[in-house]
Design an enzyme around this catalytic site. Structure first.
Site, PDB file in Angstrom:
ATOM      1  N   ARG A   1       0.814  -1.229   0.000  1.00  0.00           N
ATOM      2  CA  ARG A   1       0.000   0.000   0.000  1.00  0.00           C
ATOM      3  C   ARG A   1       0.845   1.276   0.000  1.00  0.00           C
ATOM      4  NH1 ARG A   1      -2.812  -3.383   3.186  1.00  0.00           N
ATOM      5  NH2 ARG A   1      -4.658  -4.209   2.163  1.00  0.00           N
TER       6      ARG A   1
ATOM      7  N   LYS B   1       1.012  11.546 -11.097  1.00  0.00           N
ATOM      8  CA  LYS B   1       0.251  10.524 -11.834  1.00  0.00           C
ATOM      9  C   LYS B   1       1.168   9.343 -12.130  1.00  0.00           C
ATOM     10  CE  LYS B   1      -2.931  13.246 -14.693  1.00  0.00           C
ATOM     11  NZ  LYS B   1      -3.299  13.428 -16.107  1.00  0.00           N
TER      12      LYS B   1
ATOM     13  N   GLU C   1       7.069  19.438 -25.935  1.00  0.00           N
ATOM     14  CA  GLU C   1       6.359  19.683 -24.667  1.00  0.00           C
ATOM     15  C   GLU C   1       6.885  20.969 -24.002  1.00  0.00           C
ATOM     16  OE1 GLU C   1       3.794  17.927 -23.543  1.00  0.00           O
ATOM     17  OE2 GLU C   1       3.981  15.855 -24.250  1.00  0.00           O
TER      18      GLU C   1
ATOM     19  N   LYS D   1       4.730  23.313 -14.633  1.00  0.00           N
ATOM     20  CA  LYS D   1       3.985  22.078 -14.365  1.00  0.00           C
ATOM     21  C   LYS D   1       3.600  22.018 -12.888  1.00  0.00           C
ATOM     22  CE  LYS D   1       2.489  17.733 -14.804  1.00  0.00           C
ATOM     23  NZ  LYS D   1       2.565  16.483 -15.478  1.00  0.00           N
TER      24      LYS D   1
ATOM     25  N   GLU E   1      -7.005  17.074 -11.938  1.00  0.00           N
ATOM     26  CA  GLU E   1      -7.423  17.328 -13.309  1.00  0.00           C
ATOM     27  C   GLU E   1      -8.931  17.476 -13.470  1.00  0.00           C
ATOM     28  OE1 GLU E   1      -5.559  14.760 -16.160  1.00  0.00           O
ATOM     29  OE2 GLU E   1      -6.079  16.082 -17.820  1.00  0.00           O
TER      30      GLU E   1
ATOM     31  N   ARG F   1      -5.775  21.963 -14.819  1.00  0.00           N
ATOM     32  CA  ARG F   1      -4.747  21.038 -15.323  1.00  0.00           C
ATOM     33  C   ARG F   1      -4.991  20.699 -16.791  1.00  0.00           C
ATOM     34  NH1 ARG F   1      -2.064  16.252 -11.602  1.00  0.00           N
ATOM     35  NH2 ARG F   1      -0.626  15.450 -13.144  1.00  0.00           N
TER      36      ARG F   1
ATOM     37  N   ASN G   1      -3.136  19.964 -21.716  1.00  0.00           N
ATOM     38  CA  ASN G   1      -3.502  19.159 -22.884  1.00  0.00           C
ATOM     39  C   ASN G   1      -3.433  19.937 -24.192  1.00  0.00           C
ATOM     40  OD1 ASN G   1      -3.945  16.691 -21.624  1.00  0.00           O
ATOM     41  ND2 ASN G   1      -5.957  17.344 -20.927  1.00  0.00           N
TER      42      ASN G   1
ATOM     43  N   HIS H   1      -2.695  18.228 -27.416  1.00  0.00           N
ATOM     44  CA  HIS H   1      -2.850  16.801 -27.154  1.00  0.00           C
ATOM     45  C   HIS H   1      -4.123  16.198 -27.737  1.00  0.00           C
ATOM     46  CE1 HIS H   1       0.584  17.435 -24.633  1.00  0.00           C
ATOM     47  NE2 HIS H   1       0.601  16.182 -24.212  1.00  0.00           N
TER      48      HIS H   1
ATOM     49  N   HIS I   1      -3.051  13.044 -29.457  1.00  0.00           N
ATOM     50  CA  HIS I   1      -3.437  11.689 -29.051  1.00  0.00           C
ATOM     51  C   HIS I   1      -4.147  10.950 -30.187  1.00  0.00           C
ATOM     52  CE1 HIS I   1      -3.298  12.777 -24.500  1.00  0.00           C
ATOM     53  NE2 HIS I   1      -2.193  12.162 -24.876  1.00  0.00           N
TER      54      HIS I   1
ATOM     55  N   HIS J   1       5.505  10.482 -28.706  1.00  0.00           N
ATOM     56  CA  HIS J   1       4.397  11.267 -28.169  1.00  0.00           C
ATOM     57  C   HIS J   1       4.594  12.779 -28.400  1.00  0.00           C
ATOM     58  CE1 HIS J   1       1.391  12.857 -25.478  1.00  0.00           C
ATOM     59  NE2 HIS J   1       2.339  13.491 -24.817  1.00  0.00           N
TER      60      HIS J   1
HETATM   61  N1  LIG Z   1       2.622  10.769 -15.351  1.00  0.00           N
HETATM   62  C1  LIG Z   1       2.445  11.823 -16.130  1.00  0.00           C
HETATM   63  O1  LIG Z   1       1.918  12.846 -15.715  1.00  0.00           O
HETATM   64  C2  LIG Z   1       2.934  11.746 -17.547  1.00  0.00           C
HETATM   65  C3  LIG Z   1       3.090  12.919 -18.287  1.00  0.00           C
HETATM   66  C4  LIG Z   1       3.625  12.838 -19.567  1.00  0.00           C
HETATM   67  C5  LIG Z   1       3.979  11.604 -20.097  1.00  0.00           C
HETATM   68  N2  LIG Z   1       3.789  10.478 -19.345  1.00  0.00           N
HETATM   69  C6  LIG Z   1       4.166   9.166 -19.882  1.00  0.00           C
HETATM   70  O2  LIG Z   1       5.539   9.177 -20.192  1.00  0.00           O
HETATM   71  C7  LIG Z   1       5.793   8.211 -21.177  1.00  0.00           C
HETATM   72  C8  LIG Z   1       6.785   8.766 -22.189  1.00  0.00           C
HETATM   73  O3  LIG Z   1       7.975   9.054 -21.520  1.00  0.00           O
HETATM   74  P1  LIG Z   1       9.356   9.247 -22.310  1.00  0.00           P
HETATM   75  O4  LIG Z   1       9.120  10.101 -23.477  1.00  0.00           O
HETATM   76  O5  LIG Z   1      10.356   9.643 -21.296  1.00  0.00           O
HETATM   77  O6  LIG Z   1       9.621   7.796 -22.910  1.00  0.00           O
HETATM   78  P2  LIG Z   1      10.389   6.500 -22.378  1.00  0.00           P
HETATM   79  O7  LIG Z   1      10.356   6.399 -20.916  1.00  0.00           O
HETATM   80  O8  LIG Z   1       9.885   5.382 -23.178  1.00  0.00           O
HETATM   81  O9  LIG Z   1      11.902   6.800 -22.792  1.00  0.00           O
HETATM   82  C9  LIG Z   1      12.211   6.889 -24.156  1.00  0.00           C
HETATM   83  C10 LIG Z   1      13.453   6.072 -24.500  1.00  0.00           C
HETATM   84  O10 LIG Z   1      14.608   6.760 -24.022  1.00  0.00           O
HETATM   85  C11 LIG Z   1      15.467   5.862 -23.316  1.00  0.00           C
HETATM   86  N3  LIG Z   1      16.171   6.681 -22.328  1.00  0.00           N
HETATM   87  C12 LIG Z   1      15.684   7.211 -21.192  1.00  0.00           C
HETATM   88  N4  LIG Z   1      16.584   8.011 -20.616  1.00  0.00           N
HETATM   89  C13 LIG Z   1      17.679   7.986 -21.407  1.00  0.00           C
HETATM   90  C14 LIG Z   1      18.942   8.644 -21.364  1.00  0.00           C
HETATM   91  N5  LIG Z   1      19.239   9.520 -20.405  1.00  0.00           N
HETATM   92  N6  LIG Z   1      19.826   8.379 -22.355  1.00  0.00           N
HETATM   93  C15 LIG Z   1      19.515   7.540 -23.369  1.00  0.00           C
HETATM   94  N7  LIG Z   1      18.330   6.909 -23.479  1.00  0.00           N
HETATM   95  C16 LIG Z   1      17.437   7.137 -22.499  1.00  0.00           C
HETATM   96  C17 LIG Z   1      14.562   4.820 -22.764  1.00  0.00           C
HETATM   97  O11 LIG Z   1      15.264   3.630 -22.548  1.00  0.00           O
HETATM   98  C18 LIG Z   1      13.499   4.697 -23.870  1.00  0.00           C
HETATM   99  O12 LIG Z   1      13.917   3.783 -24.842  1.00  0.00           O
HETATM  100  C19 LIG Z   1       4.446   7.836 -21.784  1.00  0.00           C
HETATM  101  O13 LIG Z   1       4.111   6.525 -21.389  1.00  0.00           O
HETATM  102  C20 LIG Z   1       3.482   8.826 -21.163  1.00  0.00           C
HETATM  103  O14 LIG Z   1       2.199   8.272 -20.937  1.00  0.00           O
HETATM  104  C21 LIG Z   1       3.285  10.534 -18.098  1.00  0.00           C
HETATM  105 ZN   LIG Z   2       2.302  15.129 -23.475  1.00  0.00          ZN
END
Ligand SMILES: NC(=O)c1ccc[n+]([C@@H]2O[C@H](COP(=O)([O-])OP(=O)(O)OC[C@H]3O[C@@H](n4cnc5c(N)ncnc54)[C@H](O)[C@@H]3O)[C@@H](O)[C@H]2O)c1
Ligand SMILES: [Zn+2]
Length: 363
Positions: A121, A143, A185, A227, A237, A241, A245, A248, A252, A265
């Site tokens: 938990r 999130k 972003e 942020k 949200e 918040r 978007n 987006h 999306h 993305h």
């Molecule tokens: N929680 C939230 O509020 C929120 C907000 C925005 C996005 N997200 C989520 O985030 C995800 C996307 O995140 P992302 O764009 O970081 O993608 P990701 O985590 O898939 O990373 C992208 C790639 O970069 C590589 N990588 C990471 N750090 C590295 C580094 N320093 N050097 C070399 N390679 C590296 C990873 O291995 C991966 O292959 C989505 O699933 C999305 O839903 C969540």
């Molecule tokens: Zn985004």
């Protein structure tokens, strides 16, 4: 150098956690962990790719910590990987005093964060974000979650971390494409909230693209502040918040109609911002000058994936399945000038289709 510090109040108790940002921060993880979770055992969760690049430094900074590596990337963001994290937590005999430190991009932060939120938990969680997206967006705001076969991020929770420790130096190893995808972003934050950030991006883009660390640190910090401010105003949200978007809605939809294969993305958000700006301009809500500045800045980042084979009508229809549709009404984030948006509820599929066609999608 002293880190830039931002405080985020979150949760029912409105207790606060710090975001610290500094070049070289990962070399002093121990000291920073001690201030948020003194004396605790540490379990680092990362991925093979990230560990290969940065593991030696992390292990040196946290000599007593165990580490667990799981796959990352969007295709690994599901419950089976969460289950592997539970297995690792059990094998490490984690208890409520064990701090989970996630070193990774948004996928790892979301999925290991969800594991930390649910194991016993809730274990204390610290994010060490390693992508632009993770540093300016996903690690902030609490999130966490994973995808389901029927949709993205359908399973999750709000679970604030104990700290977010951002080292923009680790962005040096990101691929050019991943790095640029995160910058869309960053542009988004300028458009929704900060003309100053937008102007800084216009002026400093070559240095940012070259990942000049002195240029990058204040940009990451500015986005993190925005942020943090927005999520504090509306943690769950229900209102403000939603401005996050911007870009987006179409973004999306573009990801969905291409089965999450064509766009990173952030790239889809780049196209989505073009569409939102075109729509706002066509309505007379956005000036020629503001639209041109946004288009130009996005173009200067480099080529976006091709869209001319994608159907504008199909893309507009896909927005109807978005979570921004509340009781049948699409809430669309309309840019009205650089630094300000409005949420409108009267965007029709036909209007969005026209905007998408104007930026190059087919009929
Ligand atoms: N929680 C939230 O509020 C929120 C907000 C925005 C996005 N997200 C989520 O985030 C995800 C996307 O995140 P992302 O764009 O970081 O993608 P990701 O985590 O898939 O990373 C992208 C790639 O970069 C590589 N990588 C990471 N750090 C590295 C580094 N320093 N050097 C070399 N390679 C590296 C990873 O291995 C991966 O292959 C989505 O699933 C999305 O839903 C969540
Ligand atoms: Zn985004």
């Amino acid at each position: 150098m002293k880190p830039i510090a931002i405080r985020v109040r979150a949760g029912e108790t409105r207790s606060s956690y710090p975001i610290l940002i500094a070049h070289g921060l990962i070399d002093s993880l121990r000291a920073h962990l001690d201030t948020v979770a003194k004396g605790s055992r540490v379990l680092v969760i990362s991925s093979p790719r990230i560990w290969k690049l940065h593991g030696a430094r992390i292990a040196k900074a946290l000599p007593d910590a165990r580490h667990l590596l799981v796959a990352d990337g969007e295709r690994a963001k599901h419950l089976r990987t969460v289950s592997r994290v539970y297995d690792g937590l059990l094998a490490a005999k984690a208890d409520r005093q064990t701090v989970v430190v996630v070193v990774g991009g948004g996928v790892l932060g979301d999925l290991a964060g969800f594991a930390a939120a649910s194991f016993l938990r809730g274990l204390p969680l610290v994010h060490v974000p390693t992508t632009v997206v993770a540093q300016v967006d996903s690690a902030i705001g609490g999130k966490v979650g994973v995808n389901h076969a029927l949709g993205k991020n359908l399973i999750g929770a709000f679970y604030p971390p104990r700290a977010v420790l951002s080292d923009p130096g680790v962005l040096a190893t990101l691929s050019a494409r991943e790095f640029r995808a995160g910058l869309y972003e960053v542009i988004k934050y300028g458009v929704i909230e900060s003309p100053r950030l937008f102007a800084r991006l216009e002026a400093d883009l070559p240095r940012i693209l070259a990942r000049n660390i002195d240029t990058l640190v204040p940009v990451i910090a500015e986005c993190s502040k925005i942020k943090a401010r927005v999520v504090m105003a509306d943690e769950h949200e229900t209102g403000e918040r939603r401005i996050l978007n911007f870009g987006h809605t179409a973004g999306h939809a573009l990801e969905a109609i291409t089965n999450y294969r064509r766009f990173r993305h952030g790239e889809a958000v780049g196209v989505g911002m073009l569409a939102a700006a075109a729509l706002a301009h066509a309505r007379g809500a956005l000036s020629d000058d503001a639209r041109d500045r946004l288009f130009t800045l996005i173009e200067r980042l480099g080529a976006l994936p091709d869209v001319k084979d994608l159907s504008a009508a199909e893309c507009a229809a896909a927005t109807g399945r978005d979570k921004k549709v509340i009781r049948g009404t699409l809430h669309f984030v309309l840019p009205v000038k650089i630094g300000r948006t409005e949420i409108v509820t009267d965007v029709t599929p036909a209007e969005l289709t026209r905007a998408l066609r104007s930026i190059g999608l087919r009929k």
